[in-house]
Design a protein around this motif. Sequence first.
Motif, PDB file in Angstrom:
ATOM      1  N   ALA A   1      17.068  -9.038  -1.752  1.00 20.35           N
ATOM      2  CA  ALA A   1      16.290 -10.214  -1.344  1.00 20.35           C
ATOM      3  C   ALA A   1      16.028 -10.247   0.154  1.00 20.35           C
ATOM      4  CB  ALA A   1      17.003 -11.485  -1.784  1.00 20.35           C
ATOM      5  N   GLN A   2      16.825  -9.602   0.948  1.00 24.15           N
ATOM      6  CA  GLN A   2      16.631  -9.665   2.395  1.00 24.15           C
ATOM      7  C   GLN A   2      15.470  -8.803   2.896  1.00 24.15           C
ATOM      8  OE1 GLN A   2      20.103  -8.266   4.461  1.00 24.15           O
ATOM      9  NE2 GLN A   2      20.347  -6.508   3.111  1.00 24.15           N
ATOM     10  N   TYR A   3      14.944  -7.892   2.030  1.00 28.70           N
ATOM     11  CA  TYR A   3      13.815  -7.052   2.417  1.00 28.70           C
ATOM     12  C   TYR A   3      12.561  -7.509   1.680  1.00 28.70           C
ATOM     13  CZ  TYR A   3      17.497  -3.973   4.112  1.00 28.70           C
ATOM     14  OH  TYR A   3      18.584  -3.460   4.762  1.00 28.70           O
ATOM     15  N   PRO A   4      11.457  -7.720   2.415  1.00 23.55           N
ATOM     16  CA  PRO A   4      10.231  -8.147   1.729  1.00 23.55           C
ATOM     17  C   PRO A   4       9.618  -6.981   0.948  1.00 23.55           C
ATOM     18  CG  PRO A   4       9.778  -7.806   4.041  1.00 23.55           C
ATOM     19  CD  PRO A   4      11.269  -7.642   3.858  1.00 23.55           C
ATOM     20  N   ALA A   5       8.838  -7.280  -0.063  1.00 18.08           N
ATOM     21  CA  ALA A   5       8.171  -6.246  -0.853  1.00 18.08           C
ATOM     22  C   ALA A   5       7.107  -5.580   0.007  1.00 18.08           C
ATOM     23  CB  ALA A   5       7.544  -6.860  -2.094  1.00 18.08           C
ATOM     24  N   PRO A   6       7.002  -4.260  -0.048  1.00 19.80           N
ATOM     25  CA  PRO A   6       6.007  -3.593   0.795  1.00 19.80           C
ATOM     26  C   PRO A   6       4.595  -3.904   0.326  1.00 19.80           C
ATOM     27  CG  PRO A   6       7.024  -2.023  -0.678  1.00 19.80           C
ATOM     28  CD  PRO A   6       7.750  -3.315  -0.861  1.00 19.80           C
ATOM     29  N   ALA A   7       3.713  -4.084   1.275  1.00 25.41           N
ATOM     30  CA  ALA A   7       2.307  -4.324   0.969  1.00 25.41           C
ATOM     31  C   ALA A   7       1.544  -3.073   1.353  1.00 25.41           C
ATOM     32  CB  ALA A   7       1.800  -5.521   1.758  1.00 25.41           C
ATOM     33  N   TYR A   8       1.082  -2.356   0.347  1.00 25.82           N
ATOM     34  CA  TYR A   8       0.373  -1.120   0.594  1.00 25.82           C
ATOM     35  C   TYR A   8      -1.106  -1.400   0.759  1.00 25.82           C
ATOM     36  CZ  TYR A   8       4.641   1.204  -0.889  1.00 25.82           C
ATOM     37  OH  TYR A   8       5.930   1.638  -0.984  1.00 25.82           O
ATOM     38  N   LYS A   9      -1.639  -0.963   1.892  1.00 28.04           N
ATOM     39  CA  LYS A   9      -3.065  -1.085   2.144  1.00 28.04           C
ATOM     40  C   LYS A   9      -3.567   0.304   2.525  1.00 28.04           C
ATOM     41  CE  LYS A   9      -2.662  -5.798   3.817  1.00 28.04           C
ATOM     42  NZ  LYS A   9      -2.786  -6.681   4.966  1.00 28.04           N
ATOM     43  N   PRO A  10      -4.669   0.746   1.946  1.00 26.56           N
ATOM     44  CA  PRO A  10      -5.167   2.070   2.328  1.00 26.56           C
ATOM     45  C   PRO A  10      -5.559   2.094   3.803  1.00 26.56           C
ATOM     46  CG  PRO A  10      -6.724   0.948   0.884  1.00 26.56           C
ATOM     47  CD  PRO A  10      -5.510   0.090   0.964  1.00 26.56           C
ATOM     48  N   ALA A  11      -5.187   3.177   4.467  1.00 27.20           N
ATOM     49  CA  ALA A  11      -5.470   3.309   5.892  1.00 27.20           C
ATOM     50  C   ALA A  11      -6.909   3.749   6.129  1.00 27.20           C
ATOM     51  CB  ALA A  11      -4.516   4.316   6.513  1.00 27.20           C
ATOM     52  N   TYR A  12      -7.586   4.199   5.110  1.00 29.87           N
ATOM     53  CA  TYR A  12      -8.958   4.661   5.268  1.00 29.87           C
ATOM     54  C   TYR A  12      -9.725   4.334   3.990  1.00 29.87           C
ATOM     55  CZ  TYR A  12      -7.165   8.437   2.425  1.00 29.87           C
ATOM     56  OH  TYR A  12      -6.579   9.159   1.417  1.00 29.87           O
ATOM     57  N   SER A  13     -11.004   4.339   4.130  1.00 31.81           N
ATOM     58  CA  SER A  13     -11.813   4.054   2.950  1.00 31.81           C
ATOM     59  C   SER A  13     -12.054   5.348   2.181  1.00 31.81           C
ATOM     60  CB  SER A  13     -13.151   3.439   3.365  1.00 31.81           C
ATOM     61  OG  SER A  13     -13.867   4.372   4.154  1.00 31.81           O
ATOM     62  N   ALA A  14     -12.398   5.206   0.916  1.00 32.15           N
ATOM     63  CA  ALA A  14     -12.658   6.378   0.088  1.00 32.15           C
ATOM     64  C   ALA A  14     -13.880   7.116   0.636  1.00 32.15           C
ATOM     65  CB  ALA A  14     -12.892   5.954  -1.357  1.00 32.15           C
ATOM     66  N   PRO A  15     -13.841   8.466   0.631  1.00 31.35           N
ATOM     67  CA  PRO A  15     -14.983   9.196   1.186  1.00 31.35           C
ATOM     68  C   PRO A  15     -16.214   9.040   0.298  1.00 31.35           C
ATOM     69  CG  PRO A  15     -13.445  10.700   0.158  1.00 31.35           C
ATOM     70  CD  PRO A  15     -12.804   9.346   0.152  1.00 31.35           C
ATOM     71  N   ALA A  16     -17.340   9.035   0.933  1.00 26.09           N
ATOM     72  CA  ALA A  16     -18.600   8.937   0.205  1.00 26.09           C
ATOM     73  C   ALA A  16     -19.261  10.308   0.246  1.00 26.09           C
ATOM     74  CB  ALA A  16     -19.498   7.898   0.851  1.00 26.09           C
ATOM     75  N   TYR A  17     -19.519  10.823  -0.923  1.00 27.94           N
ATOM     76  CA  TYR A  17     -20.128  12.143  -1.006  1.00 27.94           C
ATOM     77  C   TYR A  17     -21.614  11.991  -1.278  1.00 27.94           C
ATOM     78  CZ  TYR A  17     -15.377  13.874  -1.420  1.00 27.94           C
ATOM     79  OH  TYR A  17     -14.066  14.180  -1.182  1.00 27.94           O
ATOM     80  N   SER A  18     -22.379  12.822  -0.584  1.00 26.16           N
ATOM     81  CA  SER A  18     -23.814  12.795  -0.826  1.00 26.16           C
ATOM     82  C   SER A  18     -24.145  13.793  -1.940  1.00 26.16           C
ATOM     83  CB  SER A  18     -24.571  13.173   0.453  1.00 26.16           C
ATOM     84  OG  SER A  18     -24.194  14.462   0.862  1.00 26.16           O
ATOM     85  N   ALA A  19     -25.298  13.658  -2.496  1.00 20.43           N
ATOM     86  CA  ALA A  19     -25.729  14.559  -3.558  1.00 20.43           C
ATOM     87  C   ALA A  19     -25.880  15.963  -2.991  1.00 20.43           C
ATOM     88  CB  ALA A  19     -27.053  14.080  -4.139  1.00 20.43           C
ATOM     89  N   PRO A  20     -25.549  16.988  -3.791  1.00 16.12           N
ATOM     90  CA  PRO A  20     -25.673  18.357  -3.271  1.00 16.12           C
ATOM     91  C   PRO A  20     -27.126  18.699  -2.981  1.00 16.12           C
ATOM     92  CG  PRO A  20     -25.175  18.373  -5.610  1.00 16.12           C
ATOM     93  CD  PRO A  20     -25.080  16.959  -5.156  1.00 16.12           C
TER      94      PRO A  20
END
Length: 176
Positions: free
Chosen positions: A17-36
């Motif tokens: 109880a003395q430790y809070p639950a970790p809050a995971y947040k992505p450090a970066y956004s998902a990559p966006a791939y362009s069409a080949p």
Amino acid sequence: MAAKLIIFTACVASALAQYPAPAYKPAYSAPAYSAPKAYAPEPAYAPAPYNFEYSVNDPHTYDVKSQSEYSDGNGYVKGSYSLLEADGSTRTVEYTADDYNGFNAVVKNEGGYKAPAYSAPAYKPAAYAAPAYSAPAYKPAAYAAPAYSAPAYAAPAYPAPAYSAPAYKPAYKPAY
């Protein structure tokens, strides 16, 4: 026993109880791939006809060979090469290649050492004949197994061992 389990559970709960639950947040956004991208077509080159020829004749290393080739630049190739083999013969290969028939080669061997022709031996070995043996005539008295008596062995006689009385007699003492 139940009291021990309750106390242990309370200790674990208070420790967590003395430790809070970790809050995971992505450090970066998902990559966006362009069409080949489509590949550019291969550039069309102008036909490049060629013609070459060479020959080698080295008496020190016995390296004797030659080659010549011709191309019209549109996929048709015609050529030949030759070399001197170790047995003194000359191998000549004439070839053509094009997009329709593929690669075709004709190989010729000329000259060189000719192996002698094999001929069957002039003699004929005698035919093998197995020796003829006649079976022996049965004679029961002459060929009977000899009668042997069983061997008789006498048991060896050994003197009885003589032991002397021990010189030391320990006195028994109880251990209590």
